[in-house]
Design an enzyme around this catalytic site. Structure first.
Site, PDB file in Angstrom:
ATOM      1  CG  ASP A   2      -1.842  -1.135   1.310  1.00 17.92           C
ATOM      2  OD1 ASP A   2      -2.200  -1.648   0.240  1.00 17.92           O
ATOM      3  OD2 ASP A   2      -2.221  -1.522   2.429  1.00 17.92           O
TER       4      ASP A   2
HETATM    5  N1  URA Z   1      -1.054  -5.854   4.224  1.00 16.38           N
HETATM    6  C1  URA Z   1      -1.549  -4.609   4.193  1.00 16.38           C
HETATM    7  O1  URA Z   1      -2.568  -4.322   4.810  1.00 16.38           O
HETATM    8  N2  URA Z   1      -0.911  -3.697   3.454  1.00 16.38           N
HETATM    9  C2  URA Z   1       0.212  -3.940   2.767  1.00 16.38           C
HETATM   10  O2  URA Z   1       0.756  -3.047   2.116  1.00 16.38           O
HETATM   11  C3  URA Z   1       0.729  -5.239   2.811  1.00 16.38           C
HETATM   12  C4  URA Z   1       0.074  -6.186   3.553  1.00 16.38           C
END
Ligand code: URA
Length: 235
Positions: free
Chosen positions: A103
């Site tokens: 993310d």
């Molecule tokens: N889980 C999440 O919530 N975000 C990420 O970027 C990776 C794993």
């Protein structure tokens, strides 16, 4: 070869994701935007562009690890014009792509490569590679909440598979969790923490299988060594 298969082989994205890129109008063959997937192309003659850049089957394979900073997206192109992780990789001529995603507000280990076969293997749902995250969450989970996290809980209508979680540090209002998951569902760690009522405030990925971010500074990258490459190919 079908267009989406060619794109996947070049490492652009999985076949399914490549179909989405085609449907979004981001793919040209010989200067013409192709919307329908399934077009058969000749890799030796046809010129394929994704997001206005030529993609080709590169014989020189490169494998990189990046310590992704917060504020960068792992997509190829961002409609909102946000920073893209590949902007951080300077001096590499090959077109490389992230393996899986993180993310925008998650930092840490991201592997990038132009080896489409490896990308497909590592991101396939059947490949249960352990991914380790360090998460700062609101509050301190109790024993029951930790057990729910470990045994699997329902997110997006489907139970998660077994996971590990340990409290690494407790503060008055927050805690730091050391988490291992074996799947790669969308925003999985955040959704799992939310499901036990301890929302994530900060998230960092520290390893993928035996590939460890180690002392690599945030925003920096390096080539994987041969041992690391052989390991990933063996998974
Ligand atoms: N889980 C999440 O919530 N975000 C990420 O970027 C990776 C794993």
């Amino acid at each position: 070869m079908r267009l989406q298969k060619y794109m996947a082989k070049c490492g652009v994205a999985s076949r399914r994701k490549s179909e989405e890129l085609i449907a979004e109008g981001l793919v040209q063959v010989n200067g013409r935007i192709i919307i329908e997937p399934g077009l058969v192309i000749d890799p030796d003659k046809d010129v394929v562009k994704v997001n206005n850049k030529i993609v080709r089957l590169e014989s020189n394979k490169v494998y990189i690890m990046l310590n992704k900073p917060v504020g960068y997206v792992t997509t190829l192109k961002d409609e909102k014009d946000r920073n893209i992780v590949t902007d951080l990789i300077e001096g590499v001529n090959e077109r490389i792509y992230p393996v899986g995603r993180l993310d925008i507000d998650t930092s840490g280990l991201l592997i990038l490569t132009n080896d489409g076969d490896l990308t497909q293997k590592l991101t396939h749902p059947s490949n249960k590679i352990v991914k380790r995250y360090i998460a700062v969450v609101e509050g301190v989970p109790n024993r029951i909440e930790l057990e729910r996290f470990r045994n699997g809980l329902r997110i997006d209508g489907r139970k998660t598979s077994k996971a590990s979680v340990k409290i690494a540090k407790r503060y008055e209002h927050d805690s730091i969790l050391d988490i291992e998951i074996y799947e790669g569902r969308n925003r999985q760690v955040k959704k799992m923490c939310e499901a036990i009522n301890h929302p994530v405030k900060k998230l960092k990925r520290v390893s993928i299988g035996e590939i460890i971010i180690g002392g690599l500074e945030i925003g920096n990258w390096r080539y994987l060594d041969q041992e690391e490459i052989d390991y990933l190919k063996s998974l």
